[in-house]
Design a protein around this motif. Structure first.
Motif, PDB file in Angstrom:
ATOM      1  N   PHE A  94       0.990  -0.789   0.165  1.00 40.07           N
ATOM      2  CA  PHE A  94       0.277   0.014  -0.321  1.00 40.07           C
ATOM      3  C   PHE A  94       0.998   1.118  -0.683  1.00 40.07           C
ATOM      4  O   PHE A  94       1.000   2.422  -0.678  1.00 40.07           O
ATOM      5  CB  PHE A  94      -0.968  -0.062   1.463  1.00 40.07           C
ATOM      6  N   TYR A  95       2.237   0.981   0.444  1.00 33.41           N
ATOM      7  CA  TYR A  95       2.744   2.590   0.152  1.00 33.41           C
ATOM      8  C   TYR A  95       3.111   2.670  -1.199  1.00 33.41           C
ATOM      9  O   TYR A  95       3.450   4.287  -1.097  1.00 33.41           O
ATOM     10  CB  TYR A  95       4.035   2.354   1.086  1.00 33.41           C
ATOM     11  N   ILE A  96       2.505   2.303  -2.344  1.00 34.85           N
ATOM     12  CA  ILE A  96       2.774   2.765  -3.751  1.00 34.85           C
ATOM     13  C   ILE A  96       1.793   3.739  -3.894  1.00 34.85           C
ATOM     14  O   ILE A  96       2.342   4.371  -4.669  1.00 34.85           O
ATOM     15  CB  ILE A  96       2.520   0.938  -4.321  1.00 34.85           C
ATOM     16  N   MET A  97       0.491   3.931  -3.480  1.00 37.93           N
ATOM     17  CA  MET A  97      -0.361   4.412  -3.484  1.00 37.93           C
ATOM     18  C   MET A  97       0.672   6.104  -2.485  1.00 37.93           C
ATOM     19  O   MET A  97       0.706   7.240  -3.313  1.00 37.93           O
ATOM     20  CB  MET A  97      -1.901   4.356  -2.974  1.00 37.93           C
ATOM     21  N   SER A  98       0.562   5.664  -1.317  1.00 35.50           N
ATOM     22  CA  SER A  98       1.519   6.965  -0.974  1.00 35.50           C
ATOM     23  C   SER A  98       2.626   7.722  -1.911  1.00 35.50           C
ATOM     24  O   SER A  98       2.622   8.516  -1.888  1.00 35.50           O
ATOM     25  CB  SER A  98       2.161   6.706   0.575  1.00 35.50           C
ATOM     26  N   ILE A  99       3.276   7.154  -1.961  1.00 30.08           N
ATOM     27  CA  ILE A  99       4.536   7.333  -3.050  1.00 30.08           C
ATOM     28  C   ILE A  99       3.913   8.133  -4.231  1.00 30.08           C
ATOM     29  O   ILE A  99       4.891   9.490  -4.432  1.00 30.08           O
ATOM     30  CB  ILE A  99       5.558   6.438  -3.430  1.00 30.08           C
TER      31      ILE A  99
END
Length: 352
Positions: A94-99
């Protein structure tokens, strides 16, 4: 420099301090705070002449920067909610969306394609010194933050959107400047095109990016200083300079260097990027970058020929005044002429 604005040095100090604080922060909350401090210091400098066009540009700039800050803060909070830490890593999918959200916020603040829409209209209503700061210093923090983000998370899925943005920025910077009549808007599209090259060089070498950025800043100081001294608002005003024969060659030489005409200094930065990407499998992106640069060089050359073909019998005039701006201008002209030749010669000698 900002003689019409009281406490101008305090605002410049606040702007510089915000950028340095943002770059040196270890987590995204400090980065966001530094960018906001930079914005607080820069906004009063946009309206120091108290003109209607400056106020309009300042409001547009504030709205866009607030939008970029909201993306940056939202992405940081999303990352924090997943790990209860302000550090970003790829331990969770889910870090992909934040990045991606953080990257969009930084691109909005820079004016990178497809978030470039605000830069020409904002720069068109600003004085020359504010334009210089907007084209150079205000891009420092977002560029270095994008570089640090790519250094930590350099994988295939983040490389593709960055390549798309860089190629689009170069093309927009070239095509958008073809129909411009104002010099400020023309230089804004040129800044968008150069920004694509700078961000693209981040993926391969920090040294190449810093060299490109330094060369761009040197040339921009010469261009904006010459135009500020001549007080030229529109393209047709350059023709008036040619009729007076005041600063004609200095302005056009630096514009050609900004367009990347060899062997001037502006060509060296693009040559460094091309030489570092030769071994990579990204020649499709390089084609679009070079195409956008050639389009930019086309309208610079067209402007140069329209000014000089009827002036072949006139000689170049070097200023004899004691104005420090003249000395800075002559120094930057010599750097553009000599620097590119020296770098090309040193590269040829290393080849042997």
């Amino acid at each position: 420099m900002f003689s019409g604005l009281p406490f101008s040095y305090m605002f410049v100090f606040t702007m510089v301090s915000g950028t340095l604080f943002s770059i040196s922060s270890s987590h995204w909350l400090g980065i966001w705070a530094g960018l906001e401090i930079n914005l607080i210091g820069f906004l009063p400098l946009l309206v120091y002449q108290k003109k209607m066009t400056e106020s309009e540009s300042a409001v547009k700039y504030f709205v866009v920067q607030a939008l970029g800050s909201s993306f940056l803060m939202f992405g940081s909070l999303l990352s924090y909610s997943l790990s209860f830490s302000w550090d970003i890593n790829l331990s969770n999918e889910f870090y992909i969306m934040s990045i991606l959200i953080i990257m969009c916020g930084l691109c909005i603040k820079m004016g990178l394609f497809p978030f470039h829409f605000w830069l020409p209209s904002v720069m068109a209503g600003l004085p020359w010194i504010s334009c210089l700061l907007l084209a150079t210093w205000q891009k420092f923090a977002p560029i270095f933050l994008v570089g640090s983000l790519m250094e930590v998370n350099f994988i295939y899925w983040i490389c593709l959107p960055i390549c798309f943005m860089c190629a689009g920025s170069s093309l927009i910077g070239g095509i958008g400047g073809l129909n411009q009549t104002q010099i400020r808007s023309l230089l804004a599209y040129s800044s968008i095109g150069h920004l694509g090259w700078i961000v693209f060089s981040l993926m391969y070498s920090d040294w190449v990016m810093k060299t490109y950025l330094l060369i761009y800043i040197i040339i921009s100081i010469g261009v904006f200083t010459s135009l500020w001294k001549s007080n030229l608002p529109e393209m047709k005003s350059l023709i008036k300079i040619s009729n007076k024969n005041e600063g004609e060659m200095s302005v056009m030489l630096m514009l050609l260097s900004l367009g990347g005409l060899p062997p001037l200094l502006g060509f060296i930065s693009k040559w460094l990027v091309i030489s570092f990407v030769m071994n990579a499998n990204l020649w499709g992106v390089m084609v679009f970058l070079i195409l956008g640069s050639l389009i930019s060089l086309f309208y610079y050359l067209s402007l140069f020929f329209s000014m000089t073909l009827n002036k072949m019998k006139k000689s170049l005039v070097i200023y004899n005044s004691q104005n420090p701006l003249d000395k800075i201008e002559i120094l930057i002209i010599l750097i553009n002429l000599v620097g590119g030749v020296i770098l090309i010669s040193s590269g040829i000698m290393e080849g042997f």
